[in-house]
Design a protein around this motif. Structure first.
Motif, mmCIF file in Angstrom:
data_model
loop_
_atom_site.group_PDB
_atom_site.id
_atom_site.type_symbol
_atom_site.label_atom_id
_atom_site.label_comp_id
_atom_site.label_asym_id
_atom_site.label_seq_id
_atom_site.Cartn_x
_atom_site.Cartn_y
_atom_site.Cartn_z
ATOM 1 N N GLU A 71 10.915 -0.229 25.372
ATOM 2 C CA GLU A 71 9.994 -0.686 26.400
ATOM 3 C C GLU A 71 8.855 -0.187 26.245
ATOM 4 O O GLU A 71 7.785 -0.658 26.341
ATOM 5 N N GLU A 84 3.188 4.308 33.605
ATOM 6 C CA GLU A 84 4.174 3.606 34.359
ATOM 7 C C GLU A 84 5.367 4.251 33.633
ATOM 8 O O GLU A 84 5.350 4.380 32.999
ATOM 9 N N ARG A 93 4.914 -2.036 24.832
ATOM 10 C CA ARG A 93 4.246 -1.340 26.346
ATOM 11 C C ARG A 93 2.465 -1.168 25.923
ATOM 12 O O ARG A 93 1.708 -1.365 26.103
ATOM 13 N N GLU A 94 3.312 0.336 24.998
ATOM 14 C CA GLU A 94 1.793 0.758 24.869
ATOM 15 C C GLU A 94 1.277 0.000 23.740
ATOM 16 O O GLU A 94 -0.617 0.050 23.424
ATOM 17 N N TYR A 143 10.121 4.437 32.599
ATOM 18 C CA TYR A 143 10.585 3.236 31.976
ATOM 19 C C TYR A 143 11.768 3.865 31.661
ATOM 20 O O TYR A 143 12.107 5.105 31.338
#
Length: 96
Positions: free
Chosen positions: A60, A53, A64-65, A55
């Protein structure tokens, strides 16, 4: 403007997974494949890009990670199979 990526590598279908974040996905995949940086992926031969994905903001991508690191393996596998059901190596798409 920089782009950041959260990515999953696999050794093979349903094999060992590696989750990471980077500001240059093409370079990072090359580093994994060439074993330029010793560590988990080099030791276990994890070098097939199966999901990612993108970013615009590093915070962000890191969030997410970190969230995904807490996920069960089955959730990661479901995420991969939703976007890439045959577990194809997506690295070729990066250079297209």
């Amino acid at each position: 403007m920089k782009t950041y990526a959260v990515y999953l590598l696999a050794r093979k279908r349903d094999g060992t997974l590696y989750l990471g974040v980077t500001n240059n996905l093409s370079r990072r995949v090359w580093e994994h494949r060439s074993k330029a940086i010793p560590g988990f992926s080099a030791r276990y031969g994890v070098d097939r890009l199966v999901w990612y994905e993108l970013y615009d903001r590093i915070d962000e991508a890191i969030a997410r990670e970190k969230a995904m690191k807490k996920w069960r393996r089955a959730w990661k596998v479901a995420l991969i199979e939703e976007a890439n059901p045959t577990w194809n190596d997506l690295a070729e798409q990066l250079n297209a």
